[in-house]
Design an enzyme around this catalytic site. Sequence first.
Site, PDB file in Angstrom:
ATOM      1  N   SER A   6       0.857  -1.218  -0.143  1.00 11.27           N
ATOM      2  CA  SER A   6      -0.141   0.041   0.037  1.00 11.27           C
ATOM      3  C   SER A   6       0.969   1.308   0.141  1.00 11.27           C
ATOM      4  CB  SER A   6      -0.960  -0.117   1.249  1.00 11.27           C
ATOM      5  OG  SER A   6      -1.624   1.218   1.301  1.00 11.27           O
ATOM      6  N   HIS A  31      -1.421  -1.655  -4.014  1.00 10.41           N
ATOM      7  CA  HIS A  31      -2.617  -0.999  -3.469  1.00 10.41           C
ATOM      8  C   HIS A  31      -2.453   0.443  -3.244  1.00 10.41           C
ATOM      9  CE1 HIS A  31      -6.254  -1.720  -0.846  1.00 10.41           C
ATOM     10  NE2 HIS A  31      -5.885  -0.943  -0.212  1.00 10.41           N
ATOM     11  N   ASP A  33      -4.806   3.715  -1.840  1.00 10.33           N
ATOM     12  CA  ASP A  33      -5.659   4.116  -1.279  1.00 10.33           C
ATOM     13  C   ASP A  33      -6.405   5.486  -1.734  1.00 10.33           C
ATOM     14  OD1 ASP A  33      -6.080   2.056   0.890  1.00 10.33           O
ATOM     15  OD2 ASP A  33      -4.244   2.407   1.690  1.00 10.33           O
ATOM     16  N   MET A  35      -8.903   8.356  -0.438  1.00 17.25           N
ATOM     17  CA  MET A  35      -9.712   8.765   0.721  1.00 17.25           C
ATOM     18  C   MET A  35     -10.264  10.310   0.514  1.00 17.25           C
ATOM     19  SD  MET A  35      -6.898   7.422   3.770  1.00 17.25           S
ATOM     20  CE  MET A  35      -6.429   5.987   3.824  1.00 17.25           C
ATOM     21  N   HIS A  65      -8.457   1.291  -3.918  1.00 19.42           N
ATOM     22  CA  HIS A  65      -9.447   1.159  -2.823  1.00 19.42           C
ATOM     23  C   HIS A  65     -10.209   2.465  -2.540  1.00 19.42           C
ATOM     24  CE1 HIS A  65      -9.800  -0.107   1.802  1.00 19.42           C
ATOM     25  NE2 HIS A  65     -10.882   0.213   1.318  1.00 19.42           N
ATOM     26  N   MET A  67     -11.936   4.591  -0.680  1.00 17.68           N
ATOM     27  CA  MET A  67     -12.726   4.933   0.672  1.00 17.68           C
ATOM     28  C   MET A  67     -13.565   6.085   0.543  1.00 17.68           C
ATOM     29  SD  MET A  67      -9.803   3.712   3.306  1.00 17.68           S
ATOM     30  CE  MET A  67      -8.545   3.661   1.779  1.00 17.68           C
ATOM     31  N   MET A 136     -11.423  -5.179   6.110  1.00 15.73           N
ATOM     32  CA  MET A 136     -10.798  -4.250   6.635  1.00 15.73           C
ATOM     33  C   MET A 136     -10.367  -5.071   8.049  1.00 15.73           C
ATOM     34  SD  MET A 136      -9.848  -1.364   4.836  1.00 15.73           S
ATOM     35  CE  MET A 136      -9.107  -1.016   6.034  1.00 15.73           C
ATOM     36  N   ASP A 170      -6.743  -6.001   4.673  1.00 13.95           N
ATOM     37  CA  ASP A 170      -5.979  -4.715   4.653  1.00 13.95           C
ATOM     38  C   ASP A 170      -6.089  -3.993   6.294  1.00 13.95           C
ATOM     39  OD1 ASP A 170      -5.163  -2.159   4.014  1.00 13.95           O
ATOM     40  OD2 ASP A 170      -6.821  -1.586   2.769  1.00 13.95           O
TER      41      ASP A 170
END
Length: 211
Positions: A6, A31, A33, A35, A65, A67, A136, A170
């Site tokens: 990540s 990965h 992320d 957000m 991913h 979020m 998660m 994760d």
Amino acid sequence: MKVAPSILAADPLNMERDVQRMIDAGTDWLHVDIMDAHFVPNLSFSPALAEALHKRFPGLPLDVHLMMDNPEKYIGVFIDAGASVLTIHAEIDADVAAMLDHIRSRGVKAGLSVKPGTPAESIRHLLPHADMVLVMTVEPGFGGQKFNADMLGKLDDLRQMGYTGLLEADGGVSMGNIAALREHGLDVAVMGTAMFRSADPRADMDAIHAL
Ligand code: DX5
Ligand code: ZN
């Protein structure tokens, strides 16, 4: 088992160097992320970074991913940027099944993520729409948190419900809990701190691939 380092744990001023280090160590995926400071109390990366990574490292599958509370606005953007796997959260107020179907229709793996407080049973109806379930193992939002071992039971629950797709974990995943995750059926390990701070990522990845 596959590994997906990540980039939240990479050095933002040396992203290219750090990602190359993961490729040299034999990584499977990367990965990313995303957000929105609303679904989670943090901000991270933009589609421009995903696109730049895909252009620089075209052979490296990007595991994105989201979020975000409103991922529908960004699904197409991240697919155009080069995502190979695109994960949305089950907890959002939206037609999650339709979004997963849309992701699949674009030829991208559709991922469904659940926060620690979301039981496996609550996503039973969504499982036929998902290629991957991301469990998660910390509250989403920040890297470097402690692994929640109670989530091993959620991996079991999903398999007992007949889910045969990919399982990804994760949050707080490390060389100390990877064997237990494998025993509970994990397919893909997201590792931020553990991989980017590793003294020998190749040795760690070799060990994970052998599980
Ligand atoms: C947390 C993110 C994770 C994070 C994991 O909200 O979704 O991907 O980068 O970091 P570590 O492995 O350090 O817990
Ligand atoms: Zn993540």
